[in-house]
Design an enzyme around this catalytic site. Structure first.
Site, PDB file in Angstrom:
ATOM      1  N   HIS A 130       0.755  -1.319  -0.049  1.00 33.84           N
ATOM      2  CA  HIS A 130      -0.040  -0.118   0.130  1.00 33.84           C
ATOM      3  C   HIS A 130       0.810   1.032  -0.092  1.00 33.84           C
ATOM      4  CE1 HIS A 130       0.900   0.882   4.220  1.00 33.84           C
ATOM      5  NE2 HIS A 130       0.776  -0.141   4.447  1.00 33.84           N
TER       6      HIS A 130
ATOM      7  N   CYS B  43       3.075  -4.954   6.883  1.00 29.82           N
ATOM      8  CA  CYS B  43       2.827  -4.530   5.264  1.00 29.82           C
ATOM      9  C   CYS B  43       3.874  -4.116   4.512  1.00 29.82           C
ATOM     10  CB  CYS B  43       1.623  -3.749   5.293  1.00 29.82           C
ATOM     11  SG  CYS B  43       0.147  -4.452   5.737  1.00 29.82           S
TER      12      CYS B  43
END
Length: 216
Positions: free
Chosen positions: A169, A185
């Site tokens: 992301h 992440c």
């Protein structure tokens, strides 16, 4: 140009993300306005323009570029090298598009093989049950926008049809690219995740490796 208010707002909520961990920008204590200097304008996008980072503040090796690539993965695959802090989008003819990334801090990094189960444009964010148990004061939902720590785009990683809760992301902490600071992440500059998003479809295979291996 982005206003100072928007730039500060984009960063203030960064520690809320399940995939993120707060990290102060370099020389924050010494600068009167430590955030605004990281941005030089914006790129048109909907429903929000994408903040553009002043690349002169970053190590040139983390700039998006086409490089030689001799790995066994098929063209179209994504390969994340946790140790290098690099993401490769494999191309034909032994080439890859390489992006600098931020990765999970020690003990939080995930490795393995997954697929892009879905894609999100300016995604909203909600904390996981584990995050809420650790930080009960977290908001239960953050709408999409400049103040959302998932940034402009997100690729949701799935295994066997189930969400792994790990994502690739965007980020509003550009100084964290090349660092090992997130909660697992893979974070990219917003302009880079927009570029990657446009190049890969749902179903793309993603290999996340550490110590040269992505097999658990």
């Amino acid at each position: 140009m982005l206003t100072r208010r928007l730039l500060l707002g984009a960063i203030a909520i960064a520690p809320l993300a399940a995939c993120q961990s707060i990290q102060q920008p370099p020389q924050a204590a010494a600068e009167a306005d430590p955030y605004a200097g990281w941005y030089i304008g914006s790129m048109p996008d909907k429903p929000h323009n994408v903040p553009l980072v002043d690349r002169s503040r970053m190590d040139p090796k983390y700039a998006r570029q086409t490089v030689a690539y001799n790995g066994p993965e098929k063209p179209g695959s994504i390969v994340v090298d946790i140790d290098e802090r690099m993401l490769y989008l494999v191309q034909a003819d032994n080439k890859a598009i390489r992006y600098g990334v931020g990765v999970g801090k020690q003990g939080f990094s995930w490795k393995g093989t997954a697929t892009v189960g879905r894609k999100g444009v300016w995604p909203a964010w909600s904390p996981t049950t584990t995050m809420v148990s650790l930080k009960p004061d977290l908001p239960r939902h953050v709408e999409a926008g400049l103040d959302n720590p998932l940034g402009a785009r997100a690729l949701y990683l799935h295994q066997n049809g189930a969400d792994t809760l790990f994502r690739i992301h965007g980020t509003n902490e550009p100084w964290s690219i090349g660092e090992q600071v997130s909660s697992g992440c893979v974070r990219m500059l917003n302009e880079d995740i927009v570029d990657l998003y446009e190049r890969v479809p749902v179903g793309t295979t993603v290999y996340v490796k550490r110590n040269g291996r992505y097999r658990v």
